[in-house]
Enzyme design. Sequence first.
Site, PDB file in Angstrom:
ATOM      1  N   TYR A  67     140.136 119.408  34.364  1.00 36.43           N
ATOM      2  CA  TYR A  67     141.071 120.314  33.693  1.00 36.43           C
ATOM      3  C   TYR A  67     141.636 121.319  34.692  1.00 36.43           C
ATOM      4  O   TYR A  67     141.000 121.626  35.707  1.00 36.43           O
ATOM      5  CB  TYR A  67     140.404 121.036  32.512  1.00 36.43           C
ATOM      6  CG  TYR A  67     139.365 122.075  32.884  1.00 36.43           C
ATOM      7  CD1 TYR A  67     138.017 121.736  32.988  1.00 36.43           C
ATOM      8  CD2 TYR A  67     139.728 123.399  33.135  1.00 36.43           C
ATOM      9  CE1 TYR A  67     137.057 122.686  33.313  1.00 36.43           C
ATOM     10  CE2 TYR A  67     138.776 124.351  33.473  1.00 36.43           C
ATOM     11  CZ  TYR A  67     137.444 123.990  33.557  1.00 36.43           C
ATOM     12  OH  TYR A  67     136.506 124.944  33.888  1.00 36.43           O
ATOM     13  N   CYS A  68     142.839 121.796  34.403  1.00 37.94           N
ATOM     14  CA  CYS A  68     143.486 122.819  35.232  1.00 37.94           C
ATOM     15  C   CYS A  68     143.871 123.975  34.306  1.00 37.94           C
ATOM     16  O   CYS A  68     143.144 124.297  33.376  1.00 37.94           O
ATOM     17  CB  CYS A  68     144.688 122.232  35.968  1.00 37.94           C
ATOM     18  SG  CYS A  68     145.949 121.524  34.862  1.00 37.94           S
ATOM     19  N   TYR A  69     145.013 124.605  34.553  1.00 38.98           N
ATOM     20  CA  TYR A  69     145.441 125.714  33.706  1.00 38.98           C
ATOM     21  C   TYR A  69     145.968 125.201  32.359  1.00 38.98           C
ATOM     22  O   TYR A  69     145.537 125.648  31.292  1.00 38.98           O
ATOM     23  CB  TYR A  69     146.540 126.518  34.397  1.00 38.98           C
ATOM     24  CG  TYR A  69     146.072 127.294  35.591  1.00 38.98           C
ATOM     25  CD1 TYR A  69     145.479 128.547  35.453  1.00 38.98           C
ATOM     26  CD2 TYR A  69     146.213 126.770  36.875  1.00 38.98           C
ATOM     27  CE1 TYR A  69     145.059 129.262  36.555  1.00 38.98           C
ATOM     28  CE2 TYR A  69     145.790 127.475  37.991  1.00 38.98           C
ATOM     29  CZ  TYR A  69     145.206 128.724  37.827  1.00 38.98           C
ATOM     30  OH  TYR A  69     144.776 129.426  38.927  1.00 38.98           O
TER      31      TYR A  69
END
Length: 265
Positions: A67-69
Amino acid sequence: MRQRTPFRRIGVDEAVAIVGTGQALLLDVRDANAYAAGHVAGARNMAFGNLGDIIGTTPKTQPVVIYCYHGNASQEYAQTLSDFGFSDVTSVDGGYEAWFNHAQAQKPAGALDPAVSAWIASRGYPPDGLDATAENGMTPLMKACAEGLGETVTALIAAGAALDIRNADGNTALWIACVGDHLDIIDALVDAGISIDSANDNGATALMYAASAGKAGVVEKLLARGADPMPETLDGFSALDLASTVECLTLLRRATKAAKESAQA
């Protein structure tokens, strides 16, 4: 030419389910400051600079959740791992923001029991930080296991503490209970549904640790509760291979023989 298995885009519900098995590698690909300010419990911070470490030390068949932002950059990382031969890579749509909102929505109504909240605060966590992490990724449940506080462990479990969070070493509360020879806490964790065969970043399970440390009582307890003696570390060593005492060796020989006979039946 080997056909590449494409990564998948998934929602938070599926990501939580995958991570909840205790078998997946969870990667946070935001910058280090964002990660330090808050991250999903058990996630490992990764950037392209340390991508080689992940590729070199992670089995290609291990599930990887990224996951990222907001769910965009994570797709680039997922594509890269897929190109390097990883067969089960997923990118979380909505990223950390979606995961955080999901976690908030899942919290039961009402505050924690005052006694539980007070104990959590006494260990340096926020009073409502049931699954908060401190140094080395330790949660309140892990702290209670380390201190051998069986009643506190039971109270934290009853309050909804997440069981299969992994600390910075990739170990769950079960491993920590084994370190302290807390057999009653091992029972409480297993009864609550913790993954007994969860492996850390080196592929080691709690049973392997107990065998290598010569903890015959813990080995016997884990086997009695259903621990599998057959898994191997990334280096190809089983719990039997790692047994450091005659007592552990005897227990694991018997368990390994039984497991093989069962598989052949």
